[in-house]
Scaffold this motif. Structure first.
Motif, short mmCIF file in Angstrom:
data_model
loop_
_atom_site.label_atom_id
_atom_site.label_comp_id
_atom_site.label_asym_id
_atom_site.label_seq_id
_atom_site.Cartn_x
_atom_site.Cartn_y
_atom_site.Cartn_z
N VAL B 166 94.70 32.18 57.19
CA VAL B 166 94.63 32.38 58.64
C VAL B 166 95.99 31.92 59.18
CG1 VAL B 166 93.34 31.87 60.74
CG2 VAL B 166 92.16 31.92 58.52
N LEU B 184 93.81 39.54 63.75
CA LEU B 184 94.21 40.77 63.05
C LEU B 184 94.16 40.58 61.54
CD1 LEU B 184 97.48 41.57 65.05
CD2 LEU B 184 95.17 42.36 65.55
N PRO B 185 93.36 41.36 60.84
CA PRO B 185 93.53 41.39 59.39
C PRO B 185 94.96 41.89 59.16
CG PRO B 185 91.54 42.59 60.06
CD PRO B 185 92.32 42.28 61.31
N GLY B 211 94.90 38.15 54.15
CA GLY B 211 95.67 37.56 55.25
C GLY B 211 95.15 37.97 56.61
N LEU B 212 95.21 37.04 57.55
CA LEU B 212 94.90 37.36 58.95
C LEU B 212 95.97 36.72 59.81
CD1 LEU B 212 91.60 36.17 57.95
CD2 LEU B 212 91.38 37.99 59.62
N ASP C 257 93.92 48.08 64.58
CA ASP C 257 94.41 46.93 63.81
C ASP C 257 93.64 45.65 64.07
OD1 ASP C 257 95.30 46.50 66.37
OD2 ASP C 257 97.38 46.07 65.83
N PHE C 296 87.18 43.11 54.89
CA PHE C 296 87.21 42.51 56.23
C PHE C 296 86.22 43.24 57.12
CE2 PHE C 296 91.83 41.64 55.26
CZ PHE C 296 91.81 40.27 55.43
#
Ligand SMILES: NC(=O)c1ccc[n+]([C@@H]2O[C@H](COP(=O)([O-])OP(=O)(O)OC[C@H]3O[C@@H](n4cnc5c(N)ncnc54)[C@H](O)[C@@H]3O)[C@@H](O)[C@H]2O)c1
Ligand SMILES: NC(=O)c1ccc[n+]([C@@H]2O[C@H](COP(=O)([O-])OP(=O)(O)OC[C@H]3O[C@@H](n4cnc5c(N)ncnc54)[C@H](O)[C@@H]3O)[C@@H](O)[C@H]2O)c1
Ligand SMILES: NC(=O)c1ccc[n+]([C@@H]2O[C@H](COP(=O)([O-])OP(=O)(O)OC[C@H]3O[C@@H](n4cnc5c(N)ncnc54)[C@H](O)[C@@H]3O)[C@@H](O)[C@H]2O)c1
Ligand SMILES: NC(=O)c1ccc[n+]([C@@H]2O[C@H](COP(=O)([O-])OP(=O)(O)OC[C@H]3O[C@@H](n4cnc5c(N)ncnc54)[C@H](O)[C@@H]3O)[C@@H](O)[C@H]2O)c1
Lengths: 337, 337, 337, 337
Positions: B166, B184-185, B211-212, C257, C296
């Protein structure tokens, strides 16, 4: 050597303690706090005598393995003057303790004005606090406005002041506070309490303040208009401000667009906690339109009242003139350099 | 005395410069940057020789009244080793300069792995960098993961690693970056580049990273699962981590709930810029479920790679063993204390 | 025509009321709330009979000029089934009222599981709620996880589930909630309550959840890993999900996004309040690594439980089979289209 | 039936298209956009003829399986009037196309004033646009200020206007924009461009605007001071505003403290996209101090210019008087109700 006790060791209290420690004519008698969290650890690392303000005395500290010297009463006994930096409203409740020990005390801006004989700003009314028993250092925003209005009043006269205060929603470690994604008129009614608070320092100034709260944590930003009684040109005003030790004119060349870069700059410069003790006025924003002055300034809520507390100690103790105190404080901390 | 030049004096470069200055066996040969902003002021205040990396040479600095010693080539000549801390991708472009002068260089994690012979983390593979010409210190996130995986791998074996990163949307002074109010991813595709990047350090580790990007600026936070090859109990793992000088186990008692209080703590403690060089693992989060380890850790993006750069200098110069270098760096900076 | 009363007309209650109104086989018996704010205005504009849940009865509403039909007891009398959408914990306090009137009720995810006989998700366990007196619709996050796990379990078997829940700090109108600029492990201890909550729906699933809170208000985002008992390829899983009416696979082509664009899309499409009733899974993120599925998904906290409440009404009333109810609800609201 | 083409189908374009569609005397000739993202999907779902503004013609749309009718030139041919809602600066580049086809066009506030003969606000200067070839609807902030100043000017005279504009950092779907955690004077120099922009509508008004950018996405908030030429009491001003169809006085009773609750209210009320077409003035903030009026208003950047675009179409076509047009637009959209 003035012995200064600090009751309440949070955002403001820990900074005042460090500032007192840095003075040649003062020492920290001890600090009182309620819980054995990371700030208690910091107090001990600094070598401050720790006192418990917890309802159940020393217990929570002892359980955490942290040695305490006693309670708030014990701290007051060890102090010539107490700086009360407890949360808004708690200061007024503590007043009886200071009275009982006949020990003068300094309160913070979260208290109502009537907690003390004088609402204090070193630049504006140092002398009013000489020998006082109870002094209130005005809030971060009022401090920022007082420092600016004092020289304008003295030099040009002030007819009307209009300020929009775009306030940070919380301090950087206030994880429970919002708003997350909103801009709140706060209060919605006009004026906000800041205007009347400025009038505790300058009773005859006409001022209207409008407050907002936004999702940022670093600094307050003031959008300011002062209608003067004369019409100086902008360079005169610039020079006037440049002469004030607690006003800093941010030159365009530095490329500082907001509080993020500003605090990065003071952190890079090695200031403790990256603290910004001065009002930061964007030089590029200084504008005169007839008798109307406009500007933007940033106020570091956690820091600007710190030198004022130090000066208030000397005023109460009648230990220095205004000029001597301000200079000594500035020099010891590095204000204005 | 190793003469270390710093090319690129931004977020990472200025910290590495200060860290180099603090070492007993190194000195800062000079720093190069592109514009005469507040960071140039800071460089001169620190006494660093300033070199211009601007396209039009010394001009912008001279216009701002800031003295420069020359250009990047001149800096390289004065340096035994260069730390390149220019923006992602610029390092690779600079490589030719270092080759031309036959001067070894250290790149940062924003560069592709193939810019250098070795992707470096002091804890994981110090020896691979001994005598190398070009070394890349892996990114803040990869550094944080490598420090954690190294002891787990050595002691229990690692079967599979799953990490959700994060990430903060930008550094505190990056006022142009978002998102303001979104999660946001990033990237949406799985794995993010972090997994393969960890494999440049541990080629045979099985790892999937997701990841985000979120609207915060202070630190990255990792939510981590490691399936081990054995089943230690959680206190064993706790002890293992406690022995690592660049892992810090945040005790519950401190009351630190996130990056805001954590940085407040290190700022209070007087660390320069409040920097957190260590991985901060919430002790309370350490959990074993069979062979599955779970934990949260916070990574200070601006700081954790700094001691690694210092160690990389010594590795390249073959100036100390891994243990000596890590200890010397830690002691000079105050890492782990 | 089932008469459905809504007790608590806030974020969830007002949406459930509108959803009930849209059903061919139900009508809104009335709605109860505590204060005459903008939401009371909306209730009356919609034509809902308004009941006061205020401590001082109808007074605050009458003072504001808003007509009320009675108190909560009166509403219960008018209802065949009550949906309780009061704040966490208040539902349990209200239970006695429903029992006194022998009226079945539906609670929300903020209540403890033991408030009801069954923790409900239409996709996972509709039949368990048939004829029940008290049903709890699980929370937004648990609903999102249950919808996803049900088809995976049925088709491949589920060995282990690991989820990081990156949760919005507050709903868009929650101006008092933070954090403003932090990423908080919340709770710090692992697992968060979400894992055990999923087990109220799937008692035998092995699951570890890790929760965080970030400064965004639009949606929760789940970073998810499921270790399956078999190894389908990713397109099989994609097809499986595509068949589920309450899972929406976001195609890469749309260029969405994050939650901002996603809610913009559903608002553009004319959905009431831009509500997203479905789990939104980024198609591009779907990944299989051996038996490990990664993805996700975004969960609209304010909306995904709404169709579930509607289905719960039919289950309690034994008014339709699972398939009939889900289809009728979807069609009336526009879920999945 | 006026045929209105929309060139640029983003935040503003899609709203204008829907607003045109809702008018009894207009229809949407078609919409042009550059990429086949979710907004293209929305255009087709609405039944709008889609035209490609992509550099490579229809290709990207065809690749995505979306049917297009032609290019921008084709759209202009089908239109009596074009609303250009392309990004700032692109409108001016498109002007030649409209001239070539001798088709009148409406530009948005992102263009410089000299792109058109008249800078338009329906309340302030509808008649100036009658029969014009090119009209620019002023920006969201200027629209908000013009609507407020027009009645004040007509009734009391305006001596001086001072506005602080606390602007949202980006629209809700602008995930790339910041700041994340800062308050930026933007521009730092005073006045911001908004003051001079208001003067394109009221050439002789004295006005100083100060702009800031904050990390919120929902609305702009204006903190406003108008020095009037007479001294009405506050209730007179309140009544004056209450008579204006595009000013909405937010009553205290609704409990709306900011943009979050305000947009929740309009979303609850069923407005498309929760759009707020009116200036929202907090009734509680209305204050008179001598001749000085103070207030806070919220401006929904994405929506307030939409009815103005519709009115501009009628003005250009000379299809209705100002009063007729404003009433017809309001009625068709639901403005002021
Ligand atoms: N934080 C700011 O930016 C700021 C700026 C200017 C003025 N102020 C004012 O300063 C005062 C202190 O604010 P703060 O932000 O430092 O608060 P804080 O919450 O950070 O710290 C308050 C401290 O007082 C302690 N405390 C609480 N109750 C106590 C008691 N009964 N006795 C002794 N100690 C007690 C707490 O443990 C804590 O250490 C308030 O009046 C506030 O309005 C704050
Ligand atoms: N910021 C972080 O949190 C972080 C963390 C780990 C690694 N990194 C990596 O470190 C590297 C530097 O990042 P940063 O955040 O410090 O960048 P930055 O933008 O803060 O600083 C870059 C510096 O390089 C200078 N510069 C630009 N072009 C130059 C050139 N051609 N020659 C010389 N100097 C030039 C700039 O003036 C600036 O001083 C990148 O590879 C980045 O990926 C950054
Ligand atoms: N907000 C979400 O995103 C969300 C998502 C899923 C589940 N839930 C759950 O739904 C429930 C309701 O949450 P919410 O967010 O809608 O709350 P809310 O605060 O938005 O609304 C609660 C409503 O209940 C009313 N109320 C308060 N006390 C009452 C009482 N004693 N009697 C009757 N009405 C009373 C309030 O006036 C308000 O209208 C909680 O259990 C929550 O955990 C919320
Ligand atoms: N967004 C706001 O809040 C707001 C408010 C008032 C005025 N405006 C003004 O409205 C105008 C449009 O802004 P927006 O926010 O709607 O922008 P946007 O980026 O949301 O939409 C622009 C649209 O134009 C299309 N486009 C880009 N280049 C094009 C070209 N060459 N030909 C045809 N179409 C093209 C894009 O595909 C997109 O659909 C700007 O002048 C802006 O300043 C915007």
């Amino acid at each position: 050597m003035l012995r200064v006790g600090i009751n309440g060791f949070g955002t403001i209290g820990k900074r005042v303690a460090d500032a007192v420690r840095a003075q040649p004519d003062m020492r920290v008698a001890g600090v009182a706090k309620r819980s054995p969290n990371y700030e208690a650890e910091v107090a001990l690392d600094r070598g401050y005598a720790l006192y418990s303000a917890a309802d159940d005395g020393a217990t929570p500290f002892e359980d955490a393995g942290l040695p305490v010297e006693g309670g708030v009463h014990d701290l007051v006994v060890e102090s010539d003057i107490v700086v009360d930096a407890t949360p808004s409203g708690v200061g007024a409740q503590n007043k009886g303790i200071y009275e009982a020990h006949d020990t003068p005390a300094i309160f913070q801006g979260g208290e109502d004005a009537d907690v003390a004989e004088v609402s204090f700003n070193a630049r504006a009314n140092y002398d009013d606090a000489i020998g006082a028993d109870f002094v209130r250092v005005v809030s971060c925003n009022t401090t920022g406005l007082s420092r600016l209005l004092a020289p304008l009043k003295e030099n040009y006269g002030v007819e009307n002041v209009r300020v929009t205060l775009v306030r940070r929603g919380g301090d950087p470690s206030d994880t429970g506070r919002g708003p997350i994604n909103d801009t709140l008129p706060d209060p919605i009614a006009i004026p906000s309490h800041h205007g009347p608070d400025v009038q505790t320092v300058f009773p005859d100034v006409r001022i209207t303040t409008m407050g907002l709260k936004v999702p940022s944590t670093l600094m307050h930003t003031h959008s300011l208009n002062v209608t003067l009684e004369s019409e100086p040109d902008v360079d005169e005003v610039r020079d006037l401000f440049a002469d004030e030790s607690r006003l800093f004119l941010l030159p365009e060349r530095l490329g500082i667009d907001g509080a993020g870069k500003l605090k990065e700059y003071t952190s890079d410069a090695g200031r403790p906690r990256g603290d910004v003790w001065e009002n930061c006025i964007w030089d590029e924003s200084l504008t005169m339109d007839g008798a109307d002055l406009y500007l933007f300034q940033a106020i570091h809520q956690e820091a600007d009242v710190v030198p004022e507390n130090v000066d208030a100690v000397r005023a109460i103790a009648d230990a220095a003139t205004k000029e001597e105190s301000v200079e000594r404080t500035n020099e010891a901390l590095g204000v204005g350099s």
